[in-house]
Design a protein around this motif. Structure first.
Motif, PDB file in Angstrom:
ATOM      1  N   GLY A  53       0.789  -1.215   0.000  1.00  0.00           N
ATOM      2  CA  GLY A  53       0.000   0.000   0.000  1.00  0.00           C
ATOM      3  C   GLY A  53       0.823   1.267   0.000  1.00  0.00           C
ATOM      4  O   GLY A  53       2.060   1.247  -0.070  1.00  0.00           O
ATOM      5  N   TYR A  54       0.137   2.391   0.081  1.00  0.00           N
ATOM      6  CA  TYR A  54       0.778   3.692   0.027  1.00  0.00           C
ATOM      7  C   TYR A  54       1.779   3.858   1.170  1.00  0.00           C
ATOM      8  O   TYR A  54       1.449   3.652   2.334  1.00  0.00           O
ATOM      9  CB  TYR A  54      -0.280   4.798   0.097  1.00  0.00           C
TER      10      TYR A  54
ATOM     11  N   CYS B  52       2.117   1.341   4.174  1.00  0.00           N
ATOM     12  CA  CYS B  52       1.265   1.414   5.366  1.00  0.00           C
ATOM     13  C   CYS B  52       0.639   0.086   5.747  1.00  0.00           C
ATOM     14  O   CYS B  52       0.124  -0.065   6.863  1.00  0.00           O
ATOM     15  CB  CYS B  52       0.169   2.450   5.159  1.00  0.00           C
ATOM     16  N   GLY B  53       0.638  -0.890   4.837  1.00  0.00           N
ATOM     17  CA  GLY B  53       0.071  -2.197   5.145  1.00  0.00           C
ATOM     18  C   GLY B  53      -1.321  -2.420   4.590  1.00  0.00           C
ATOM     19  O   GLY B  53      -1.854  -3.521   4.695  1.00  0.00           O
ATOM     20  N   VAL B  54      -1.928  -1.402   3.985  1.00  0.00           N
ATOM     21  CA  VAL B  54      -3.255  -1.566   3.382  1.00  0.00           C
ATOM     22  C   VAL B  54      -3.071  -2.029   1.937  1.00  0.00           C
ATOM     23  O   VAL B  54      -2.709  -1.238   1.064  1.00  0.00           O
ATOM     24  CB  VAL B  54      -4.069  -0.265   3.437  1.00  0.00           C
TER      25      VAL B  54
ATOM     26  N   TYR C 169      -1.673   2.561  -8.902  1.00  0.00           N
ATOM     27  CA  TYR C 169      -1.191   3.677  -8.090  1.00  0.00           C
ATOM     28  C   TYR C 169      -0.385   3.231  -6.874  1.00  0.00           C
ATOM     29  O   TYR C 169       0.550   3.910  -6.458  1.00  0.00           O
ATOM     30  CB  TYR C 169      -2.367   4.540  -7.627  1.00  0.00           C
ATOM     31  N   PHE C 170      -0.753   2.096  -6.270  1.00  0.00           N
ATOM     32  CA  PHE C 170      -0.141   1.706  -5.001  1.00  0.00           C
ATOM     33  C   PHE C 170       0.575   0.355  -5.039  1.00  0.00           C
ATOM     34  O   PHE C 170       1.124  -0.082  -4.031  1.00  0.00           O
ATOM     35  CB  PHE C 170      -1.209   1.656  -3.902  1.00  0.00           C
ATOM     36  N   GLY C 171       0.584  -0.302  -6.184  1.00  0.00           N
ATOM     37  CA  GLY C 171       1.206  -1.617  -6.283  1.00  0.00           C
ATOM     38  C   GLY C 171       2.716  -1.536  -6.391  1.00  0.00           C
ATOM     39  O   GLY C 171       3.299  -0.489  -6.681  1.00  0.00           O
TER      40      GLY C 171
ATOM     41  N   ASN D 295       1.204  10.363 -10.347  1.00  0.00           N
ATOM     42  CA  ASN D 295       0.941   9.600  -9.109  1.00  0.00           C
ATOM     43  C   ASN D 295       1.316   8.124  -9.224  1.00  0.00           C
ATOM     44  O   ASN D 295       0.721   7.271  -8.568  1.00  0.00           O
ATOM     45  CB  ASN D 295      -0.529   9.728  -8.675  1.00  0.00           C
ATOM     46  N   TYR D 296       2.340   7.827 -10.023  1.00  0.00           N
ATOM     47  CA  TYR D 296       2.802   6.453 -10.177  1.00  0.00           C
ATOM     48  C   TYR D 296       4.104   6.192  -9.413  1.00  0.00           C
ATOM     49  O   TYR D 296       4.814   5.229  -9.680  1.00  0.00           O
ATOM     50  CB  TYR D 296       3.041   6.120 -11.652  1.00  0.00           C
ATOM     51  N   GLU D 297       4.437   7.045  -8.464  1.00  0.00           N
ATOM     52  CA  GLU D 297       5.752   6.948  -7.818  1.00  0.00           C
ATOM     53  C   GLU D 297       5.968   5.639  -7.070  1.00  0.00           C
ATOM     54  O   GLU D 297       7.106   5.203  -6.895  1.00  0.00           O
ATOM     55  CB  GLU D 297       5.973   8.131  -6.871  1.00  0.00           C
TER      56      GLU D 297
END
Length: 274
Positions: free
Chosen positions: A175-176, A179-181, A207-209, A251-253
């Protein structure tokens, strides 16, 4: 009114659920890192979420925790609950749940799952979900949860129709910002909520992978990326810096890596500069 799967895959836990009910994700699913996951439905008792996760955290197995929690609930015969802990899974369907209602729970190697539903078109919904879970072995947890939900929906799902769906999963480091999500997605009111949930999961993973199928940035690929970045207005200087600037703007960082370029980032760059 609902069908769901609660599952563990390695050290990841999650829930996927769909229902003819507004914002089912606000009520049914919960999961906690290193502990387990819970789904409470059919006259859902919201307190089950914290109660069961607390029991799992204290070392109780899923079956033990579920038996203890339902024994204290005078309304248990109207409830349906699925729970998965570190190595166990359990499901409960009260005798007063509206037909068709039922579920299955199993532990298999480094996975465990509980699948349950009520007011379903029939047992084929649970059977289809279990089959999809098994057939998706080897894929990430969120994708396996979605596959099970898609299969249940295709098999008939909630006999009253469709309205909402949700997927919530946790995994250490995912996650972002780590964070664990692993995924936290809700479709609160939609004519085809499971399909929409699948679209959102694909976007979430973009976005978050974590980076996947990374290719080194050299030779012809480096030339292509540099040219496309210039076309997008990110040119000059170091290629890695230009790529990071473009990816950050999109937002692909989370998918950036010093080893090269992630496959999905490359696809997005090509699409943006076609």
């Amino acid at each position: 009114m609902t069908f769901s799967i609660v599952a563990r895959h390695g050290d990841a836990y999650g829930v996927a659920v769909a229902s003819k009910f507004l914002a089912v994700g606000a009520v049914v699913p919960d999961a906690r890192l290193g502990v387990g996951a819970v789904a409470t439905q059919s006259f859902a008792r919201f307190a089950y979420r914290e109660e069961l996760l607390a029991r799992l955290a204290a070392g109780e197995g899923a079956q033990e925790a579920l038996a203890a929690a339902t024994a204290l609930d005078e309304g248990r015969e109207t409830r349906q609950v699925g729970v998965v802990g570190t190595g166990t899974a359990a499901t409960f369907t009260g005798s007063e749940c509206n037909a068709w209602a039922g579920g299955v729970a199993r532990e298999e190697g480094d996975t465990a799952y509980a699948i349950q539903g009520n007011i379903l078109t029939g047992p084929e919904v649970v059977e289809a979900m279990e089959g999809a879970w098994r057939e998706s072995a080897g894929r990430p947890l969120a994708q396996r949860l979605l596959a099970a939900l898609v299969a249940g929906d295709a098999a008939g799902g909630d006999s009253r129709g469709r309205q909402s769906a949700a997927l919530y999963a946790v995994e250490p480091g995912s996650g972002y910002d780590g964070c664990g999500v692993l995924a936290d997605l809700r479709v609160d009111d939609h004519s085809d909520p499971v399909t929409e949930l699948g679209r959102l999961l694909s976007e979430w993973e973009m976005y978050f992978g974590k980076p996947e199928d990374v290719q080194p940035l050299d030779g012809a690929l480096a030339d292509e990326v540099r040219e496309r970045l210039a076309r997008a207005g990110f040119e000059g200087g170091d290629l890695a810096t230009a790529l990071a600037d473009w990816a950050g703007n999109a937002n692909y960082e989370a998918r950036l890596t010093s080893d090269g370029i992630d496959r999905r980032v490359l696809e997005a760059l090509r699409a943006a500069t076609a």
